[in-house]
Scaffold this motif. Structure first.
Motif, mmCIF file in Angstrom:
data_model
loop_
_atom_site.group_PDB
_atom_site.id
_atom_site.type_symbol
_atom_site.label_atom_id
_atom_site.label_comp_id
_atom_site.label_asym_id
_atom_site.label_seq_id
_atom_site.Cartn_x
_atom_site.Cartn_y
_atom_site.Cartn_z
ATOM 1 N N ARG A 86 -38.182 105.962 -26.884
ATOM 2 C CA ARG A 86 -39.561 106.130 -27.365
ATOM 3 C C ARG A 86 -40.341 107.077 -26.457
ATOM 4 O O ARG A 86 -41.124 107.907 -26.933
ATOM 5 C CB ARG A 86 -40.263 104.775 -27.439
ATOM 6 N N PRO A 90 -41.892 110.156 -28.925
ATOM 7 C CA PRO A 90 -42.854 109.133 -29.358
ATOM 8 C C PRO A 90 -43.254 109.229 -30.823
ATOM 9 O O PRO A 90 -44.219 108.572 -31.232
ATOM 10 C CB PRO A 90 -44.058 109.407 -28.452
ATOM 11 N N THR A 95 -37.084 104.466 -34.061
ATOM 12 C CA THR A 95 -37.118 103.906 -32.708
ATOM 13 C C THR A 95 -38.135 102.775 -32.626
ATOM 14 O O THR A 95 -37.860 101.707 -32.076
ATOM 15 C CB THR A 95 -37.465 104.992 -31.675
ATOM 16 N N PHE A 96 -39.316 102.995 -33.179
ATOM 17 C CA PHE A 96 -40.360 101.968 -33.143
ATOM 18 C C PHE A 96 -39.904 100.706 -33.886
ATOM 19 O O PHE A 96 -40.117 99.589 -33.412
ATOM 20 C CB PHE A 96 -41.655 102.506 -33.759
#
Length: 227
Positions: A86, A90, A95-96
């Motif tokens: 992350r 971002p 990924t989140f």
């Protein structure tokens, strides 16, 4: 909770890498994904680590390693690796979502909710985040938000009867028994072997005080269970 490992992740180049070395790393990553798809986590991890030895800044390989840990139930390791992924990228909804899945398994509902909502800001049509938010709100006893998120997800996965079952459970908890039964009946029409739909129908009748009808559904559902 649902996690994902995509086929389309690309390496993020943060330093000069020898082209031959990068090609070898990508070949290792392809092998790792093949083993991941076959649920051979040991081989998947080995080839992922090979890719990272050749190309340490390949964020797609970092994400895959986190996914492997997640699938093995190694949630602490998954969190460490996915937090690295992350920070490196971002703006990756996958990924989140996967990081939120790990926090869900650690019962950190607040952190998981924060990550899932962030994933939808990044990618508003990310189905798994809607599904996981629905499950999170069910677990928290917030049944209307749970229903709302399942409703958002259903058009994206119209053949997923688990989503319909969860919608029915949310409606049941909201006291909307007839509507809940509609979802359970649709599941039974589509998938007669799904015992949960029979038992959840029975629960609606129990809560309405109709024990005789409830027993009929329990007996029907029992026929679709192992001994």
């Amino acid at each position: 909770a649902r996690s994902a490992e995509t086929e389309g992740g690309q390496a993020v180049i943060t330093a000069a890498v020898d082209p031959k070395q990068a090609a070898e790393a990508l070949a290792e990553l392809r092998l790792a994904r093949q083993y991941s798809a076959a649920r051979d986590w040991n081989q998947a991890e080995e080839h992922t680590r090979n890719a990272l030895r050749l190309f340490p800044s390949m964020n797609a390989a970092v994400r895959l390693l986190g996914f492997i840990y997640l699938q093995r139930g190694q949630f602490d390791q998954a969190i460490v690796v996915l937090e690295q992924a992350r920070q490196a990228d971002p703006f990756n909804a996958e990924t989140f979502n996967n990081l939120a899945t790990a926090y869900l398994q650690r019962r950190d509902m607040e952190k998981a909710e924060e990550l899932l909502l962030a994933s939808l800001q990044i990618q508003p049509d990310y189905t798994l985040s809607y599904l996981n938010l629905g499950l999170l709100y069910l677990a928290k006893g917030e049944y209307q938000p749970a229903l709302n998120h399942f409703e958002q997800a259903l058009p994206m996965v119209p053949h997923d009867d688990n989503v319909r079952n969860n919608m029915g459970v949310a409606l049941l908890r909201l006291g909307r028994y007839a509507e809940a039964r509609d979802y359970f009946q649709l599941i039974i029409q589509r998938n007669p072997g799904m015992a949960a739909a029979y038992f959840n129908t029975a629960i609606t009748y129990v809560l309405e005080g109709n024990e005789k009808k409830a027993m009929e559904w329990i007996e029907d559902g029992a026929q679709h269970c192992s001994p």
